[in-house]
Design an enzyme around this catalytic site. Structure first.
Site, mmCIF file in Angstrom:
data_model
loop_
_atom_site.group_PDB
_atom_site.id
_atom_site.type_symbol
_atom_site.label_atom_id
_atom_site.label_comp_id
_atom_site.label_asym_id
_atom_site.label_seq_id
_atom_site.Cartn_x
_atom_site.Cartn_y
_atom_site.Cartn_z
ATOM 1 N N SER A 137 11.671 3.178 7.187
ATOM 2 C CA SER A 137 10.556 4.158 7.060
ATOM 3 C C SER A 137 9.390 3.525 7.179
ATOM 4 O O SER A 137 9.227 2.196 7.085
ATOM 5 C CB SER A 137 10.772 4.682 5.586
ATOM 6 O OG SER A 137 9.570 5.524 5.362
ATOM 7 N N TYR A 150 11.352 3.017 -3.480
ATOM 8 C CA TYR A 150 11.713 3.521 -2.134
ATOM 9 C C TYR A 150 10.884 2.854 -1.092
ATOM 10 O O TYR A 150 11.622 2.227 -0.032
ATOM 11 C CB TYR A 150 11.258 5.062 -1.910
ATOM 12 C CG TYR A 150 11.578 5.673 -0.785
ATOM 13 C CD1 TYR A 150 12.863 5.928 -0.200
ATOM 14 C CD2 TYR A 150 10.602 5.615 0.353
ATOM 15 C CE1 TYR A 150 13.038 6.435 0.941
ATOM 16 C CE2 TYR A 150 10.768 6.106 1.815
ATOM 17 C CZ TYR A 150 12.188 6.578 1.824
ATOM 18 O OH TYR A 150 12.180 6.875 3.204
#
Length: 252
Positions: A137, A150
């Site tokens: 990401s 995350y």
């Protein structure tokens, strides 16, 4: 960019990016092994693809489950591994995050990549050919408040990828990272709703504030991420790379 003759194993293939990547690969001629925790959702995607799809269940965070998957697929020549399975984790200040919540994110997002690579790299190394795409990401490459588990996990995947590329690249296996920006869909809708609730604004305002940070003033789509994954397989010199696909959310 034909993938005819190749077999791709995609984790987290029951929905979202995993589904989009699997469908795109199959459209390009690949045989696709769809894996996920929920067999019914994976079977639904297999129904979209047809006879080019095979279904398997796995918990990528569990060594025993990954080992069982490798044994089940011993009859397949997996030449492409897409480690897409992941969880979003909590949206909260670090001081409010429970240890179990932190560990759950790393178990899937990082440990899962390690276990899948450990299980499926040996046959690729033996053949002297193969591709691994680890889905990370752009989160972590810029501040993303209240998302520490995350973002930390996805940056860990990038570090794993660059080192692994140097381990197995000389043996004929290319390992790369695909780092999407915010992808339009249910996960981002959930994040915008939580942010709106936290700040006392509307969901639309929370989304607009977020996407205004990107050059294209929008999120990317699942299909765009799938197209990027297919394009990476068409670049034989690509190894140890981290490809940002973020509509300009991150520019380096």
């Amino acid at each position: 960019m034909s993938l005819t003759g190749r077999t791709a194993l995609v984790t987290g293939a029951g929905n979202g990016l995993g589904r989009a990547i699997a469908v795109e690969f199959a459209a390009r001629g690949a045989r696709v092994v769809l894996s996920g925790r929920n067999r019914s959702t994976v079977e639904a995607v297999a129904g979209e693809i047809g006879t080019a799809a095979r279904v398997a269940t796995v918990d990528t965070s569990a060594a025993e489950s990954v080992g069982a998957l490798a044994a089940e697929l011993a009859d397949e020549e997996i030449s492409v591994l897409v480690n897409n399975a992941g969880v979003a984790g909590p949206v909260a200040p670090l001081t409010d995050i429970a240890v179990a919540e932190w560990d759950d994110v790393f178990a899937v997002n990082v440990r899962g990549v390690f276990l899948m690579c450990r299980a499926f790299l040996p046959p690729m190394i033996a053949r002297g050919a193969g591709d691994v795409i680890n889905v990370a990401s752009v989160s972590g490459k810029r501040p993303l408040a209240r998302r520490t588990p995350y973002t930390a996990s996805k940056m860990a995947v990038i570090g794993l990828t660059t080192t692994l590329a140097h381990e197995v690249g000389p043996l004929g296996v290319a390992v790369n990272t695909l780092s999407p920006g915010p992808v339009a869909g249910p996960r981002m809708a959930r994040n915008f709703a939580l942010e709106a609730e936290r700040t006392g604004t509307t969901v639309a305002a929370a989304e607009e504030e977020f996407v205004s940070r990107s050059a294209l003033r929008r999120m990317v789509t699942e299909r765009e991420v799938a197209l990027a994954a297919a394009a990476m397989l068409a670049m034989p010199g690509l190894c140890g790379a981290d490809i940002d696909l973020s509509a300009g959310m991150v520019a380096r």
